[in-house]
Scaffold this active site. Structure first.
Site, PDB file in Angstrom:
ATOM      1  N   GLY A 248       0.625  -1.349   0.053  1.00 14.77           N
ATOM      2  CA  GLY A 248       0.028  -0.089   0.013  1.00 14.77           C
ATOM      3  C   GLY A 248       0.878   1.477   0.116  1.00 14.77           C
ATOM      4  O   GLY A 248       2.258   1.269   0.238  1.00 14.77           O
ATOM      5  N   ALA A 249       0.235   2.423  -0.154  1.00 15.27           N
ATOM      6  CA  ALA A 249       1.048   3.628  -0.280  1.00 15.27           C
ATOM      7  C   ALA A 249       1.802   4.155   1.267  1.00 15.27           C
ATOM      8  O   ALA A 249       2.981   4.276   1.211  1.00 15.27           O
ATOM      9  CB  ALA A 249      -0.141   4.917  -0.528  1.00 15.27           C
ATOM     10  N   VAL A 250       1.165   3.694   2.137  1.00 17.25           N
ATOM     11  CA  VAL A 250       1.616   4.061   3.448  1.00 17.25           C
ATOM     12  C   VAL A 250       3.091   2.885   3.662  1.00 17.25           C
ATOM     13  O   VAL A 250       3.894   3.249   4.182  1.00 17.25           O
ATOM     14  CB  VAL A 250       0.901   4.102   4.714  1.00 17.25           C
ATOM     15  CG1 VAL A 250       1.692   4.032   6.045  1.00 17.25           C
ATOM     16  CG2 VAL A 250      -0.003   5.129   4.466  1.00 17.25           C
TER      17      VAL A 250
ATOM     18  N   CYS B 226      -3.492  11.557  10.424  1.00 20.75           N
ATOM     19  CA  CYS B 226      -2.648  12.531   9.704  1.00 20.75           C
ATOM     20  C   CYS B 226      -2.833  14.004  10.148  1.00 20.75           C
ATOM     21  O   CYS B 226      -1.913  14.698  10.249  1.00 20.75           O
ATOM     22  CB  CYS B 226      -2.476  12.145   8.215  1.00 20.75           C
ATOM     23  SG  CYS B 226      -4.162  12.395   7.381  1.00 20.75           S
TER      24      CYS B 226
ATOM     25  N   GLN C  64      -7.138  19.037   2.549  1.00 17.57           N
ATOM     26  CA  GLN C  64      -6.565  17.804   2.485  1.00 17.57           C
ATOM     27  C   GLN C  64      -6.307  17.185   1.132  1.00 17.57           C
ATOM     28  O   GLN C  64      -7.193  17.183   0.516  1.00 17.57           O
ATOM     29  CB  GLN C  64      -7.228  16.723   3.456  1.00 17.57           C
ATOM     30  CG  GLN C  64      -7.396  17.247   4.727  1.00 17.57           C
ATOM     31  CD  GLN C  64      -8.079  16.213   5.695  1.00 17.57           C
ATOM     32  OE1 GLN C  64      -8.625  16.614   6.774  1.00 17.57           O
ATOM     33  NE2 GLN C  64      -7.878  14.827   5.560  1.00 17.57           N
TER      34      GLN C  64
ATOM     35  N   SER D 187      -4.408  12.148  -1.760  1.00 15.35           N
ATOM     36  CA  SER D 187      -3.582  10.836  -1.522  1.00 15.35           C
ATOM     37  C   SER D 187      -4.033  10.437   0.029  1.00 15.35           C
ATOM     38  O   SER D 187      -3.850   9.260   0.450  1.00 15.35           O
ATOM     39  CB  SER D 187      -2.285  11.039  -1.575  1.00 15.35           C
ATOM     40  OG  SER D 187      -2.031  12.433  -0.776  1.00 15.35           O
ATOM     41  N   GLY D 188      -4.690  11.436   0.421  1.00 19.05           N
ATOM     42  CA  GLY D 188      -5.289  11.025   2.074  1.00 19.05           C
ATOM     43  C   GLY D 188      -6.527   9.843   1.955  1.00 19.05           C
ATOM     44  O   GLY D 188      -6.632   8.817   2.578  1.00 19.05           O
TER      45      GLY D 188
ATOM     46  N   ARG E 281     -11.885  18.513   1.290  1.00 20.53           N
ATOM     47  CA  ARG E 281     -10.796  17.703   0.353  1.00 20.53           C
ATOM     48  C   ARG E 281     -10.652  18.612  -0.798  1.00 20.53           C
ATOM     49  O   ARG E 281     -11.306  19.223  -1.390  1.00 20.53           O
ATOM     50  CB  ARG E 281     -11.493  16.173  -0.231  1.00 20.53           C
ATOM     51  CG  ARG E 281     -10.533  15.397  -1.177  1.00 20.53           C
ATOM     52  CD  ARG E 281      -9.406  14.611  -0.238  1.00 20.53           C
ATOM     53  NE  ARG E 281      -9.926  13.636   0.736  1.00 20.53           N
ATOM     54  CZ  ARG E 281      -9.333  12.978   1.603  1.00 20.53           C
ATOM     55  NH1 ARG E 281      -8.110  13.274   1.527  1.00 20.53           N
ATOM     56  NH2 ARG E 281      -9.961  12.049   2.220  1.00 20.53           N
TER      57      ARG E 281
ATOM     58  N   HIS F 287      -1.185  17.847   3.279  1.00 24.33           N
ATOM     59  CA  HIS F 287      -2.248  18.585   3.961  1.00 24.33           C
ATOM     60  C   HIS F 287      -1.969  19.883   4.355  1.00 24.33           C
ATOM     61  O   HIS F 287      -0.809  19.939   5.089  1.00 24.33           O
ATOM     62  CB  HIS F 287      -2.942  17.793   5.018  1.00 24.33           C
ATOM     63  CG  HIS F 287      -3.708  16.392   4.575  1.00 24.33           C
ATOM     64  ND1 HIS F 287      -3.785  15.998   3.357  1.00 24.33           N
ATOM     65  CD2 HIS F 287      -3.813  15.230   5.498  1.00 24.33           C
ATOM     66  CE1 HIS F 287      -4.231  14.813   3.177  1.00 24.33           C
ATOM     67  NE2 HIS F 287      -4.538  14.354   4.530  1.00 24.33           N
TER      68      HIS F 287
ATOM     69  N   GLN G 289       1.147  14.342   4.469  1.00 24.80           N
ATOM     70  CA  GLN G 289       0.328  13.477   5.079  1.00 24.80           C
ATOM     71  C   GLN G 289       0.910  11.936   5.146  1.00 24.80           C
ATOM     72  O   GLN G 289       0.412  11.286   5.960  1.00 24.80           O
ATOM     73  CB  GLN G 289      -0.971  13.791   5.169  1.00 24.80           C
ATOM     74  CG  GLN G 289      -1.900  12.811   4.057  1.00 24.80           C
ATOM     75  CD  GLN G 289      -1.268  13.004   2.727  1.00 24.80           C
ATOM     76  OE1 GLN G 289      -0.391  14.093   2.426  1.00 24.80           O
ATOM     77  NE2 GLN G 289      -1.716  12.356   1.663  1.00 24.80           N
TER      78      GLN G 289
END
Length: 345
Positions: A13-15, A133, A160, A163-164, A240, A247, A322
């Site tokens: 995943g992204a994180v 975040c 925000q 990508s959040g 958003r 962010h 974030q």
């Protein structure tokens, strides 16, 4: 130096991907690395350092006998709810990036620059929670100002990045912008967000609550109180915006009634606070922006100004990446503090 066996849940995943980057950049003392993800990603590879690792499927028994010391969880609340305890039972400290454990009383909720002492509470459950975040970057700015003057109330509006909402949010913004330039925006798909995000802002992040706020907004309210150990009033409006990453937050801070705010003192304590950078010179067009913060580990603050009508009110503008500061970097900083704690026992 002692090295540690580290697992990363949500490795694809992204994180998770950002966690690997941060771990490598800080030269984290890793002995063995165990990347974990769903069955769909199992078998894929990641590169870390000079090695290639195969992603394994996350199962109830995957931690058994692996000697994992630290397990980062970044695969969603339902995954943490189901599997985190298996990692704890196998001897690991879990650093959880999801919302699942944050408001459980016995689980410390930590921003290392703000409440590192709470890391000591990890042994009660074996879990340390990583905050939202938007909360992380805000409390990094509130903490030194609260120590200086004593905060009475905070009002924050967030801006925000998409990508959040993960990779799907980023892909949707890019696709909608491509459709706009192809004169096909009326045909564009709207899936990741409630409305078209390209050329738009949406004052709606997460599930609406009965009190008129959203779940994201209430996270900021409740998590700030737990992290800072305070009961000052806080209201949030989360929006958003069509920005890919990082962010931004507009924060209005009301201090105790007898305070006469000094912008210079506020700028000084912010400049001296760990991992905070002040960029604040309007005459030179210098202030934090998403492109300032992206791919960095600093929380940036600018537009520091006293209210026009009340001596005890300050307005500031904060920006942070974030995915890093608000997730991966904060988790790694928690792990670094945990290591120091363990090695000093």
């Amino acid at each position: 130096m002692k090295k540690y066996n580290v697992a990363v849940v949500g490795a694809s995943g992204a994180v998770g991907e950002e966690l690997f980057r941060v771990l490598e950049e800080v030269d984290f003392p890793i002995d063995n690395l165990l990347p974990l993800a769903s069955a769909n990603s199992a078998g894929n590879t990641i590169e870390f350092g000079d090695k290639v690792y195969h992603i394994e499927e996350l199962t109830e028994s995957v931690f058994d006998g692996r000697g994992i010391d630290i397990a980062f969880f970044s695969a969603g609340g339902s995954i943490s709810e189901k599997y985190a305890q298996y990692a704890v039972d196998a001897g690991a400290v879990v650093i959880d990036n999801t919302s699942h454990f944050r408001m459980i009383d016995r689980v410390p909720l930590v921003v290392p620059e703000v409440n590192p002492e709470d890391i000591e509470l990890w042994e009660d459950t074996g879990i340390i929670a990583n905050p939202n975040c938007s909360t992380i970057q805000m409390v990094q700015l509130l903490k030194p100002l609260h120590d200086l003057y004593g905060i009475k109330r905070v009002d924050v509006s967030t801006y925000q990045a998409v990508s959040g909402a993960g990779k799907a949010g980023m892909e949707e913004l890019v696709q909608q912008m491509q459709d706009f330039f192809a004169f096909k925006l009326d045909e564009t798909k709207v899936e990741a967000f409630a409305h078209q995000i390209a050329l738009n802002v949406i004052p709606h992040i997460d599930v609406p609550q009965e009190n008129g706020y959203t779940k994201e907004e209430m996270k900021m309210v409740n998590e700030t109180a737990k992290i800072m150990g305070t009961d000052f009033a806080l209201s949030a409006t989360c929006v958003r915006v069509p920005v890919l990453r990082s962010h931004s937050e507009s924060i209005t801070i009301q201090f105790e009634n007898d305070v006469n705010v000094s912008v210079e003192k506020c700028r000084e304590v912010l400049s001296n606070f760990e991992n905070v950078t002040v960029i604040d010179d309007m005459s030179k067009n210098e202030y934090p922006m998403p492109i300032t913060a992206t791919d960095t580990d600093e929380t940036y603050v600018g537009r520091i100004r006293k209210d026009l009508f009340s001596d005890n009110i300050l307005h500031i503008w904060g920006v942070a990446d974030q995915v890093r500061v608000g997730a991966a970097t904060n988790a790694v900083r928690i792990a670094q503090k945990w290591i120091k704690l363990e090695e000093n026992i």
